[in-house]
Scaffold this active site. Structure first.
Site, PDB file in Angstrom:
ATOM      1  N   TRP A 102       0.812  -1.217   0.000  1.00  0.00           N
ATOM      2  CA  TRP A 102       0.000   0.000   0.000  1.00  0.00           C
ATOM      3  C   TRP A 102       0.840   1.259   0.000  1.00  0.00           C
ATOM      4  O   TRP A 102       0.478   2.268  -0.617  1.00  0.00           O
ATOM      5  CB  TRP A 102      -1.022  -0.031   1.146  1.00  0.00           C
ATOM      6  CG  TRP A 102      -2.071  -1.054   0.827  1.00  0.00           C
ATOM      7  CD1 TRP A 102      -2.230  -2.280   1.399  1.00  0.00           C
ATOM      8  CD2 TRP A 102      -3.039  -0.977  -0.241  1.00  0.00           C
ATOM      9  NE1 TRP A 102      -3.247  -2.952   0.775  1.00  0.00           N
ATOM     10  CE2 TRP A 102      -3.770  -2.187  -0.225  1.00  0.00           C
ATOM     11  CE3 TRP A 102      -3.376  -0.015  -1.189  1.00  0.00           C
ATOM     12  CZ2 TRP A 102      -4.810  -2.454  -1.121  1.00  0.00           C
ATOM     13  CZ3 TRP A 102      -4.416  -0.274  -2.091  1.00  0.00           C
ATOM     14  CH2 TRP A 102      -5.108  -1.477  -2.044  1.00  0.00           C
ATOM     15  N   ASP A 172      -2.110   6.765   6.253  1.00  0.00           N
ATOM     16  CA  ASP A 172      -3.163   5.945   5.655  1.00  0.00           C
ATOM     17  C   ASP A 172      -3.576   4.968   6.758  1.00  0.00           C
ATOM     18  O   ASP A 172      -2.859   4.032   7.073  1.00  0.00           O
ATOM     19  CB  ASP A 172      -2.609   5.194   4.432  1.00  0.00           C
ATOM     20  CG  ASP A 172      -3.629   4.224   3.838  1.00  0.00           C
ATOM     21  OD1 ASP A 172      -4.694   4.026   4.447  1.00  0.00           O
ATOM     22  OD2 ASP A 172      -3.334   3.662   2.769  1.00  0.00           O
ATOM     23  N   LYS A 196     -13.702  -1.205   5.928  1.00  0.00           N
ATOM     24  CA  LYS A 196     -13.021  -2.177   6.793  1.00  0.00           C
ATOM     25  C   LYS A 196     -13.490  -1.996   8.234  1.00  0.00           C
ATOM     26  O   LYS A 196     -14.121  -2.886   8.793  1.00  0.00           O
ATOM     27  CB  LYS A 196     -11.516  -2.021   6.668  1.00  0.00           C
ATOM     28  CG  LYS A 196     -11.040  -2.266   5.225  1.00  0.00           C
ATOM     29  CD  LYS A 196      -9.752  -1.554   4.928  1.00  0.00           C
ATOM     30  CE  LYS A 196      -9.382  -1.518   3.464  1.00  0.00           C
ATOM     31  NZ  LYS A 196      -9.105  -2.800   2.844  1.00  0.00           N
TER      32      LYS A 196
HETATM   33  C1  PLP Z   1      -3.970   0.272   3.675  1.00  0.00           C
HETATM   34  C2  PLP Z   1      -4.862   0.498   2.484  1.00  0.00           C
HETATM   35  N1  PLP Z   1      -4.800   1.684   1.850  1.00  0.00           N
HETATM   36  C3  PLP Z   1      -5.571   1.941   0.777  1.00  0.00           C
HETATM   37  C4  PLP Z   1      -6.443   1.001   0.281  1.00  0.00           C
HETATM   38  C5  PLP Z   1      -7.245   1.306  -0.957  1.00  0.00           C
HETATM   39  O1  PLP Z   1      -8.564   1.558  -0.640  1.00  0.00           O
HETATM   40  P1  PLP Z   1      -9.678   1.641  -1.786  1.00  0.00           P
HETATM   41  O2  PLP Z   1      -9.834   0.283  -2.371  1.00  0.00           O
HETATM   42  O3  PLP Z   1     -10.898   2.104  -1.033  1.00  0.00           O
HETATM   43  O4  PLP Z   1      -9.216   2.645  -2.778  1.00  0.00           O
HETATM   44  C6  PLP Z   1      -6.539  -0.240   0.907  1.00  0.00           C
HETATM   45  C7  PLP Z   1      -7.470  -1.258   0.403  1.00  0.00           C
HETATM   46  O5  PLP Z   1      -7.504  -2.394   0.794  1.00  0.00           O
HETATM   47  C8  PLP Z   1      -5.727  -0.498   2.035  1.00  0.00           C
HETATM   48  O6  PLP Z   1      -5.767  -1.686   2.656  1.00  0.00           O
END
Ligand code: PLP
Length: 359
Positions: A102, A172, A196
């Site tokens: 991520w 994040d 989540k």
């Molecule tokens: C730590 C983290 N950041 C960002 C995201 C991306 O989120 P989205 O799918 O809502 O764009 C995720 C998705 O699983 C994630 O686990």
């Protein structure tokens, strides 16, 4: 009532009580004669939902008035661009802590707008640890430092909020927001997609220090400018009304169930159960450094990878869903706030049974 336990990395489980309340209110929210899905976002009914949701989030996370809370869309992914677009100002570089998938994705988007400098990385050990904040090499001229407080894929979590001094800290927190008490004031900006720990897909929560507004790059589209959203109380465009309503219900559920301190204890209890089993197992393996193990997402592999498909089928036959990891990561158990202890216990008993049959 519950027929399966969902270990998906997201969307995750919702509390039974929240689903029951949605069911009860679906045709008629608080005698308004309307479903939340039909309400105008400008009407007084939705204004009540919106302000109650924001107040509940502020109360749980102890967010002071020096922060805006924005309820936007676009998921975590859009924040990978909105953060640099809005925070760079006259700076040309930003620092990132790389803990795996991520953070890599966040960096990839940031590179469109600035020079990305890696302040710390755990790539040398295949992202199996969290580089401790004292070891981060921070560029004092960076516009901000970005880190992922819990890497969903690597199963690595920062257990304390980094204290990094003057450079704005951006987190994040998509996977561990609301899973324990945190110190918001050490952050300049926190973002989290909702599917989540906060509710359902569609909503992204941004907690943003008011001082940061007004630094957007000149070509930033209005729809991607935090200032526009803050000036319009998250209603620059039509917000994701139903997802905001569900978030409000989830936040109430957290409060009624002991708040963030209790969520923290539950996560510790559930994850310890699974890690204790993994550590004693000769078949299942988790490679993350013990002190950095995530309480939320637990990746694991099998000593004999040829057994993976059989294991996944066995878990599904036992009503445990979505344990396959993404990418080449073997398996992963994701346990968000709504996962009951019984889910973690069932997972361990199913793994134990599989091990007995195959070790
Ligand atoms: C730590 C983290 N950041 C960002 C995201 C991306 O989120 P989205 O799918 O809502 O764009 C995720 C998705 O699983 C994630 O686990």
């Amino acid at each position: 009532m519950r027929k399966v336990y969902n270990f998906s990395p997201g969307p995750g489980m919702l509390p039974d009580e929240v689903l029951a309340q949605i069911h009860e209110e679906i045709f008629d929210w608080r005698h308004s004669g309307m479903s939340v899905m039909e309400m105008s976002h400008r009407g007084k009914e939705f204004a009540t939902i919106f302000s109650e949701t924001e107040a509940a989030l502020r109360s749980l996370l102890r967010i002071s008035d020096t922060y805006h809370v924005l309820f936007l869309q676009g998921g975590g992914h859009l924040q990978f661009s909105m953060v640099p677009l809005n925070l760079l100002g006259d700076k040309t570089t930003a620092d990132y802590v790389s803990t795996g998938y991520w953070s890599e994705r966040a960096m990839e988007d940031a590179r469109q707008y600035c020079a990305v400098r890696i302040a710390a990385t755990s790539e040398d050990k295949s992202y199996t640890y969290a580089p401790q904040p004292g070891e981060w090499s921070i560029n004092p001229d960076a516009a901000y430092v970005h880190y992922v407080s819990n890497d969903t894929a690597a199963g690595v979590e920062f257990h304390c909020t980094p204290d990094i001094g003057a450079v704005p800290l951006v987190a994040d927190m998509s996977t561990n927001i609301l899973s324990k008490p945190i110190n918001v004031s050490k952050h300049a900006l926190i973002y989290a997609c909702a599917q989540k720990n906060i509710g359902i897909a569609g909503l992204t929560v941004i907690i943003l220090c008011k001082d940061l507004l007004g630094k957007a790059l000149p070509f930033t589209p209005r729809m991607l400018n935090y200032k526009e959203h803050a000036a319009n109380s998250s209603m620059f465009n039509t917000p994701c009304t139903f997802a905001i309503y569900v978030a409000g219900l989830v936040l109430d559920w957290i409060e009624k169930n002991g708040g963030l301190a209790e969520m923290g204890k539950r996560h510790l209890r559930m994850s310890s159960l699974v890690y204790d089993f993994l550590d004693r197992s000769s078949l299942f393996i988790n490679q993350v450094r013990r002190c950095d193990r995530s309480r939320i997402n637990i990746p694991f592999t099998l000593a004999d990878p040829a057994l993976e498909d059989r294991f996944i089928k066995f878990t599904e036959d036992n009503s445990l869903k979505h344990l396959r990891g993404n990418l080449a990561l073997g398996m992963r158990a994701s346990m968000y706030n709504a996962m009951p202890l019984a889910g973690a216990e069932k997972l361990v008993s199913v793994m134990r049974e599989f091990e007995r049959a195959h070790a």
